[in-house]
Motif scaffolding. Structure first.
Motif, PDB file in Angstrom:
ATOM      1  N   GLY A  10       0.833  -1.211   0.000  1.00 46.23           N
ATOM      2  CA  GLY A  10       0.000   0.000   0.000  1.00 46.23           C
ATOM      3  C   GLY A  10       0.860   1.250   0.000  1.00 46.23           C
ATOM      4  O   GLY A  10       1.877   1.305   0.699  1.00 46.23           O
ATOM      5  N   GLY A  11       0.447   2.235  -0.788  1.00 42.12           N
ATOM      6  CA  GLY A  11       1.231   3.469  -0.914  1.00 42.12           C
ATOM      7  C   GLY A  11       1.391   4.196   0.412  1.00 42.12           C
ATOM      8  O   GLY A  11       2.409   4.861   0.642  1.00 42.12           O
ATOM      9  N   GLY A  49      -0.158   4.080  -4.834  1.00 40.49           N
ATOM     10  CA  GLY A  49       0.113   5.515  -5.044  1.00 40.49           C
ATOM     11  C   GLY A  49      -0.014   6.361  -3.786  1.00 40.49           C
ATOM     12  O   GLY A  49       0.539   7.467  -3.726  1.00 40.49           O
ATOM     13  N   GLY A  50      -0.742   5.873  -2.777  1.00 37.81           N
ATOM     14  CA  GLY A  50      -0.862   6.595  -1.514  1.00 37.81           C
ATOM     15  C   GLY A  50      -1.190   8.069  -1.671  1.00 37.81           C
ATOM     16  O   GLY A  50      -1.996   8.459  -2.523  1.00 37.81           O
ATOM     17  N   ASP A  71      -7.470   8.129 -13.470  1.00 35.10           N
ATOM     18  CA  ASP A  71      -6.699   6.908 -13.197  1.00 35.10           C
ATOM     19  C   ASP A  71      -5.248   7.061 -13.674  1.00 35.10           C
ATOM     20  O   ASP A  71      -4.321   6.566 -13.018  1.00 35.10           O
ATOM     21  CB  ASP A  71      -7.329   5.704 -13.909  1.00 35.10           C
ATOM     22  CG  ASP A  71      -8.572   5.172 -13.191  1.00 35.10           C
ATOM     23  OD1 ASP A  71      -8.784   5.504 -12.015  1.00 35.10           O
ATOM     24  OD2 ASP A  71      -9.329   4.412 -13.834  1.00 35.10           O
ATOM     25  N   GLY A  74      -3.321   8.660 -11.095  1.00 30.30           N
ATOM     26  CA  GLY A  74      -3.045   7.689 -10.025  1.00 30.30           C
ATOM     27  C   GLY A  74      -1.912   6.755 -10.419  1.00 30.30           C
ATOM     28  O   GLY A  74      -1.012   6.477  -9.614  1.00 30.30           O
ATOM     29  N   ILE A  75      -1.919   6.294 -11.666  1.00 25.76           N
ATOM     30  CA  ILE A  75      -0.872   5.366 -12.136  1.00 25.76           C
ATOM     31  C   ILE A  75       0.504   6.044 -12.072  1.00 25.76           C
ATOM     32  O   ILE A  75       1.488   5.433 -11.641  1.00 25.76           O
ATOM     33  CB  ILE A  75      -1.189   4.873 -13.573  1.00 25.76           C
ATOM     34  CG1 ILE A  75      -2.437   3.977 -13.550  1.00 25.76           C
ATOM     35  CG2 ILE A  75       0.002   4.130 -14.170  1.00 25.76           C
ATOM     36  CD1 ILE A  75      -2.998   3.641 -14.931  1.00 25.76           C
ATOM     37  N   GLY A 121       1.215   0.811 -11.158  1.00 25.07           N
ATOM     38  CA  GLY A 121       0.015   0.419 -11.888  1.00 25.07           C
ATOM     39  C   GLY A 121       0.304   0.094 -13.342  1.00 25.07           C
ATOM     40  O   GLY A 121       1.417   0.259 -13.846  1.00 25.07           O
ATOM     41  N   THR A 122      -0.730  -0.398 -14.013  1.00 27.40           N
ATOM     42  CA  THR A 122      -0.602  -0.766 -15.430  1.00 27.40           C
ATOM     43  C   THR A 122      -1.566   0.059 -16.282  1.00 27.40           C
ATOM     44  O   THR A 122      -1.148   0.967 -16.993  1.00 27.40           O
ATOM     45  CB  THR A 122      -0.868  -2.273 -15.623  1.00 27.40           C
ATOM     46  OG1 THR A 122      -2.110  -2.614 -14.999  1.00 27.40           O
ATOM     47  CG2 THR A 122       0.267  -3.111 -15.045  1.00 27.40           C
ATOM     48  N   VAL A 123      -2.845  -0.241 -16.190  1.00 26.38           N
ATOM     49  CA  VAL A 123      -3.850   0.453 -17.017  1.00 26.38           C
ATOM     50  C   VAL A 123      -4.982   0.959 -16.117  1.00 26.38           C
ATOM     51  O   VAL A 123      -5.139   0.497 -14.981  1.00 26.38           O
ATOM     52  CB  VAL A 123      -4.451  -0.505 -18.084  1.00 26.38           C
ATOM     53  CG1 VAL A 123      -3.411  -0.871 -19.130  1.00 26.38           C
ATOM     54  CG2 VAL A 123      -5.033  -1.752 -17.436  1.00 26.38           C
ATOM     55  N   PRO A 124      -5.789   1.933 -16.632  1.00 22.73           N
ATOM     56  CA  PRO A 124      -6.916   2.433 -15.837  1.00 22.73           C
ATOM     57  C   PRO A 124      -7.934   1.335 -15.508  1.00 22.73           C
ATOM     58  O   PRO A 124      -7.978   0.288 -16.163  1.00 22.73           O
ATOM     59  CB  PRO A 124      -7.546   3.478 -16.761  1.00 22.73           C
ATOM     60  CG  PRO A 124      -6.437   3.919 -17.654  1.00 22.73           C
ATOM     61  CD  PRO A 124      -5.615   2.679 -17.889  1.00 22.73           C
ATOM     62  N   HIS A 126      -8.522  -0.126 -12.358  1.00 20.22           N
ATOM     63  CA  HIS A 126      -8.337  -0.918 -11.142  1.00 20.22           C
ATOM     64  C   HIS A 126      -7.218  -0.301 -10.334  1.00 20.22           C
ATOM     65  O   HIS A 126      -6.642   0.710 -10.732  1.00 20.22           O
ATOM     66  CB  HIS A 126      -8.061  -2.380 -11.480  1.00 20.22           C
ATOM     67  CG  HIS A 126      -6.939  -2.620 -12.446  1.00 20.22           C
ATOM     68  ND1 HIS A 126      -5.628  -2.315 -12.172  1.00 20.22           N
ATOM     69  CD2 HIS A 126      -6.938  -3.145 -13.697  1.00 20.22           C
ATOM     70  CE1 HIS A 126      -4.872  -2.648 -13.199  1.00 20.22           C
ATOM     71  NE2 HIS A 126      -5.643  -3.149 -14.153  1.00 20.22           N
ATOM     72  N   THR A 128      -3.556  -1.063  -7.723  1.00 20.72           N
ATOM     73  CA  THR A 128      -2.366  -1.931  -7.743  1.00 20.72           C
ATOM     74  C   THR A 128      -2.627  -3.294  -7.081  1.00 20.72           C
ATOM     75  O   THR A 128      -1.880  -4.228  -7.330  1.00 20.72           O
ATOM     76  CB  THR A 128      -1.160  -1.230  -7.073  1.00 20.72           C
ATOM     77  OG1 THR A 128      -1.585  -0.602  -5.871  1.00 20.72           O
ATOM     78  CG2 THR A 128      -0.562  -0.185  -7.998  1.00 20.72           C
ATOM     79  N   VAL A 131      -3.184  -5.398 -10.015  1.00 29.19           N
ATOM     80  CA  VAL A 131      -1.916  -5.660 -10.716  1.00 29.19           C
ATOM     81  C   VAL A 131      -1.172  -6.787  -9.994  1.00 29.19           C
ATOM     82  O   VAL A 131      -0.675  -7.729 -10.620  1.00 29.19           O
ATOM     83  CB  VAL A 131      -1.049  -4.372 -10.760  1.00 29.19           C
ATOM     84  CG1 VAL A 131       0.301  -4.647 -11.403  1.00 29.19           C
ATOM     85  CG2 VAL A 131      -1.785  -3.248 -11.496  1.00 29.19           C
ATOM     86  N   GLY A 188      -8.887   6.820  -7.049  1.00 29.47           N
ATOM     87  CA  GLY A 188      -8.414   7.298  -5.748  1.00 29.47           C
ATOM     88  C   GLY A 188      -9.179   6.745  -4.559  1.00 29.47           C
ATOM     89  O   GLY A 188      -8.762   6.929  -3.420  1.00 29.47           O
TER      90      GLY A 188
END
Ligand code: UTP
Length: 235
Positions: A10-11, A49-50, A71, A74-75, A121-124, A126, A128, A131, A188
């Motif tokens: 977790g961020g 991303g916290g 997103d 966020g990524i 992250g990878t894609v919008p 969802h 981490t 992921v 978020g």
């Protein structure tokens, strides 16, 4: 391939409020990574991303309505946090991939060449958590560890319910009854486990472990396959 572990970190864990707690936590995490690498283990760390994710999304949200655009912010924050941990580990000579992978396939390939891969992250669509669950399934990890800032999954949200009970063992279906399954969170927004991740874990038949990542000893226990303080979630 040797034993592979995947941990969603977790961020919020990267930024305890006091500087002393921060450097203690980072020091313990580094020790753990050195120990795992020394034992020939491979570790995929998927970092959330916290605070920067929440702040970035908040800054843009009055002018940006497209959730996929939010997103993307966020990524970017998850990759910032991933880069911080990656550089910390490189600094002490760990065998860490020098790129931050953007896809599960890239991460899987990097884990064949390095002991440690750090990504965000990878894609919008969802968080981490998802992921990490996808990566754990792709590398056939024994389970996916979700290290967060609460001690367990609770029967209800403990922030709002005094009678919330800590759960020590449950099934993915039971977790899904608490979090929902498959429905994306708002950019978020947070939940003990992302409902999309729960859906992916059900499809993959993958166990999860939820624990308080502020206490590195709990993470160590879960990685060693020992009894750990937290919630084990069986497929
Ligand atoms: P996080 O994974 O950090 O969400 O992603 P979280 O559950 O709040 O985790 P903590 O608090 O750091 O532990 C932050 C945001 O980044 C976007 C989403 O908008 C998410 O809410 N994101 C992240 C994606 O769109 N795709 C990803 O693969 C990862």
């Amino acid at each position: 391939m040797s034993t592979v572990h995947v941990v969603a970190l977790g961020g919020s864990l990267l930024r305890p409020e006091e500087a002393e707690a921060r450097s203690l936590w980072m020091g313990r995490l580094r020790q753990l990574m050195v120990h795992l690498e020394g034992n020939g283990r491979r570790v995929g760390l998927v970092v959330g991303g916290g605070l920067p994710a929440r702040e970035g999304i908040e800054l843009a949200s009055s002018s940006v309505t497209d959730t996929h655009r939010l997103d993307q912010i966020g990524i970017a924050a998850t990759r910032l946090n991933a880069t911080i941990l990656q550089q910390l580990l490189l600094e002490i000579g760990c065998d860490v991939a020098s790129t931050i992978p953007h896809t599960i396939d890239e991460a899987r390939a990097l884990l064949e060449a390095h002991h440690i891969v750090v990504m965000g992250g990878t894609v919008p669509g969802h968080t981490t958590d998802t992921v990490a669950v996808k990566l754990a399934a792709a590398v056939h990890a024994r389970h996916c560890i979700i290290a967060t800032n609460v001690a367990h999954v609770y029967s209800k949200d403990p922030r709002h319910h005094d009678d919330a009970e800590a759960i020590h063992e449950m099934t993915l279906e039971e977790l899904g009854a608490i979090t929902g399954v498959g429905t994306p969170l708002e950019p978020g927004a947070s939940a003990v486990v992302d409902p999309v991740a729960v859906g992916v874990a059900i499809e993959a038949g993958l166990d999860l472990a939820v624990l308080d990542g502020r206490d590195i000893a709990r993470l160590d226990d879960a990685l060693e396959g020992n009894l750990f303080e937290g919630t084990i979630i069986k497929a």
